[in-house]
Structures are given as structure tokens and as C-alpha cells.
Design a protein around this motif. Structure first.
Motif, PDB file in Angstrom:
ATOM      1  N   TRP A   1       0.837  -1.205   0.000  1.00  0.00           N
ATOM      2  CA  TRP A   1       0.000   0.000   0.000  1.00  0.00           C
ATOM      3  C   TRP A   1       0.866   1.246   0.000  1.00  0.00           C
ATOM      4  CZ3 TRP A   1      -3.176  -2.820   4.171  1.00  0.00           C
ATOM      5  CH2 TRP A   1      -4.262  -3.501   3.577  1.00  0.00           C
TER       6      TRP A   1
ATOM      7  N   LYS B   1       2.807   1.232  -3.562  1.00  0.00           N
ATOM      8  CA  LYS B   1       1.847   1.206  -4.677  1.00  0.00           C
ATOM      9  C   LYS B   1       2.108   0.090  -5.686  1.00  0.00           C
ATOM     10  CE  LYS B   1       0.136   5.745  -3.945  1.00  0.00           C
ATOM     11  NZ  LYS B   1       0.278   5.690  -2.537  1.00  0.00           N
ATOM     12  N   LYS B   2       3.362  -0.186  -5.989  1.00  0.00           N
ATOM     13  CA  LYS B   2       3.755  -1.324  -6.829  1.00  0.00           C
ATOM     14  C   LYS B   2       5.204  -1.655  -6.515  1.00  0.00           C
ATOM     15  CE  LYS B   2       4.667   1.736 -10.694  1.00  0.00           C
ATOM     16  NZ  LYS B   2       4.383   2.128 -12.053  1.00  0.00           N
TER      17      LYS B   2
ATOM     18  N   PRO C   1      -1.452  -3.587  -5.200  1.00  0.00           N
ATOM     19  CA  PRO C   1      -2.692  -3.890  -4.475  1.00  0.00           C
ATOM     20  C   PRO C   1      -3.914  -3.724  -5.371  1.00  0.00           C
ATOM     21  CG  PRO C   1      -1.426  -2.174  -3.351  1.00  0.00           C
ATOM     22  CD  PRO C   1      -0.787  -2.402  -4.679  1.00  0.00           C
TER      23      PRO C   1
ATOM     24  N   ILE D   1      -6.935  -4.443  -3.563  1.00  0.00           N
ATOM     25  CA  ILE D   1      -7.816  -4.065  -2.456  1.00  0.00           C
ATOM     26  C   ILE D   1      -7.104  -2.924  -1.738  1.00  0.00           C
ATOM     27  CG2 ILE D   1      -8.718  -4.772  -0.198  1.00  0.00           C
ATOM     28  CD1 ILE D   1      -9.488  -7.391  -1.405  1.00  0.00           C
ATOM     29  N   SER D   2      -7.799  -1.811  -1.599  1.00  0.00           N
ATOM     30  CA  SER D   2      -7.166  -0.631  -1.009  1.00  0.00           C
ATOM     31  C   SER D   2      -7.036  -0.787   0.508  1.00  0.00           C
ATOM     32  CB  SER D   2      -7.994   0.623  -1.324  1.00  0.00           C
ATOM     33  OG  SER D   2      -9.210   0.605  -0.592  1.00  0.00           O
ATOM     34  N   LYS D   3      -6.163   0.016   1.050  1.00  0.00           N
ATOM     35  CA  LYS D   3      -5.983   0.030   2.504  1.00  0.00           C
ATOM     36  C   LYS D   3      -7.304   0.418   3.180  1.00  0.00           C
ATOM     37  CE  LYS D   3      -2.840   1.732   6.043  1.00  0.00           C
ATOM     38  NZ  LYS D   3      -1.622   2.496   6.306  1.00  0.00           N
ATOM     39  N   GLU D   4      -8.018   1.370   2.599  1.00  0.00           N
ATOM     40  CA  GLU D   4      -9.298   1.811   3.164  1.00  0.00           C
ATOM     41  C   GLU D   4     -10.325   0.671   3.166  1.00  0.00           C
ATOM     42  OE1 GLU D   4     -12.634   5.334   2.724  1.00  0.00           O
ATOM     43  OE2 GLU D   4     -11.213   5.028   1.089  1.00  0.00           O
ATOM     44  N   GLU D   5     -10.367  -0.110   2.095  1.00  0.00           N
ATOM     45  CA  GLU D   5     -11.289  -1.252   2.059  1.00  0.00           C
ATOM     46  C   GLU D   5     -10.965  -2.247   3.175  1.00  0.00           C
ATOM     47  OE1 GLU D   5     -12.603  -2.298  -2.410  1.00  0.00           O
ATOM     48  OE2 GLU D   5     -10.441  -1.995  -2.188  1.00  0.00           O
ATOM     49  N   TYR D   6      -9.672  -2.503   3.381  1.00  0.00           N
ATOM     50  CA  TYR D   6      -9.298  -3.449   4.441  1.00  0.00           C
ATOM     51  C   TYR D   6      -9.543  -2.843   5.827  1.00  0.00           C
ATOM     52  CZ  TYR D   6      -7.174  -7.371   6.774  1.00  0.00           C
ATOM     53  OH  TYR D   6      -6.976  -8.471   7.586  1.00  0.00           O
TER      54      TYR D   6
END
Length: 124
Positions: free
Chosen positions: A19, A22-23, A69, A71-76
């Protein structure tokens, strides 16, 4: 909506790096992990598990893979907060807040910020 699975501590540590970056290639993830560093193959295995769980994907560059990612950090964060709220506090934000207050995990400045958020919510 995506089905999110719970991460192990090691998987979450690798996701935190992805996260942030980013890559990244496996070596770049490994470079960001704290000491003592796990083996390259260990990190590679966890990354493949994260891909199987649907958290990350990759772009292939010959035999190398750059991971990112999906799935974003916010989603988790939302998944984890919901799990905490329902699993330990009977879906009661009041109980959760009381717990943190009683354990002195919230200082006066944070409590002030929370009160401001409550006021903002009231005025909507």
C-alpha cells in the motif's frame, strides 16, 4: 462488492508495504520489511498467497513480476473495523468507544476531535 478475507500478521505486514509503495517487486518489498528480514522465498510465498486471496495482482516483465494492491488500505480498514465492532462489541460503537476510553487509548485531544465529528454529524 469484493469478498475480503482476513489477513495473517505477516500478510498484513506485506500489504502495508505494498500500500505504501503502490507497486513493487519482491526484492523491493523485502527491502522495506523490518529486521530481522525474512528470506526472499518466504516473502515471495506470502505474495503469492496474497494474490490467491485476491489482495494483489501483478504485471509480468519476463520472469519478474511487479505486484500491486487491488484491495485498497481503506477497504481493508473498513473490513477490519466491521469485524472488530461485530465480533467484540456486539455492533455497538458506544461499547467500542467506552472500551477505548476505559483503557485510556484515547487522549483528550482525540476526544476533542471526536466531539467535533459528532457536532458535524448533528449539523448535517
Amino acid at each position: 462488492m469484493k469478498s475480503i478475507k482476513e489477513l495473517t500478521r505477516a500478510e498484513e505486514q506485506i500489504m502495508q508495504v505494498l500500500w505504501q509503495l503502490k507497486k513493487a517487486f519482491v526484492k523491493e518489498v523485502l527491502d522495506e520489511l523490518p529486521l530481522p528480514k525474512p528470506a526472499y522465498n518466504t516473502v515471495s510465498t506470502f505474495i503469492r498467497i496474497l494474490e490467491t486471496k485476491g489482495f494483489i495482482s501483478h504485471n509480468a516483465f519476463g520472469k519478474s513480476h511487479q505486484y500491486f494492491p487491488i484491495i485498497s488500505k481503506e477497504e481493508y480498514q473498513n473490513f477490519s473495523a466491521d469485524k472488530l465492532l461485530t465480533g467484540y462489541f456486539d455492533n455497538s460503537v458506544e461499547r467500542m468507544f467506552s472500551f477505548f476510553v476505559e483503557k485510556e487509548k484515547i487522549d483528550l485531544k482525540e476526544a476533542d476531535e471526536i466531539l467535533k465529528l459528532i457536532e458535524k454529524l448533528k449539523n448535517k
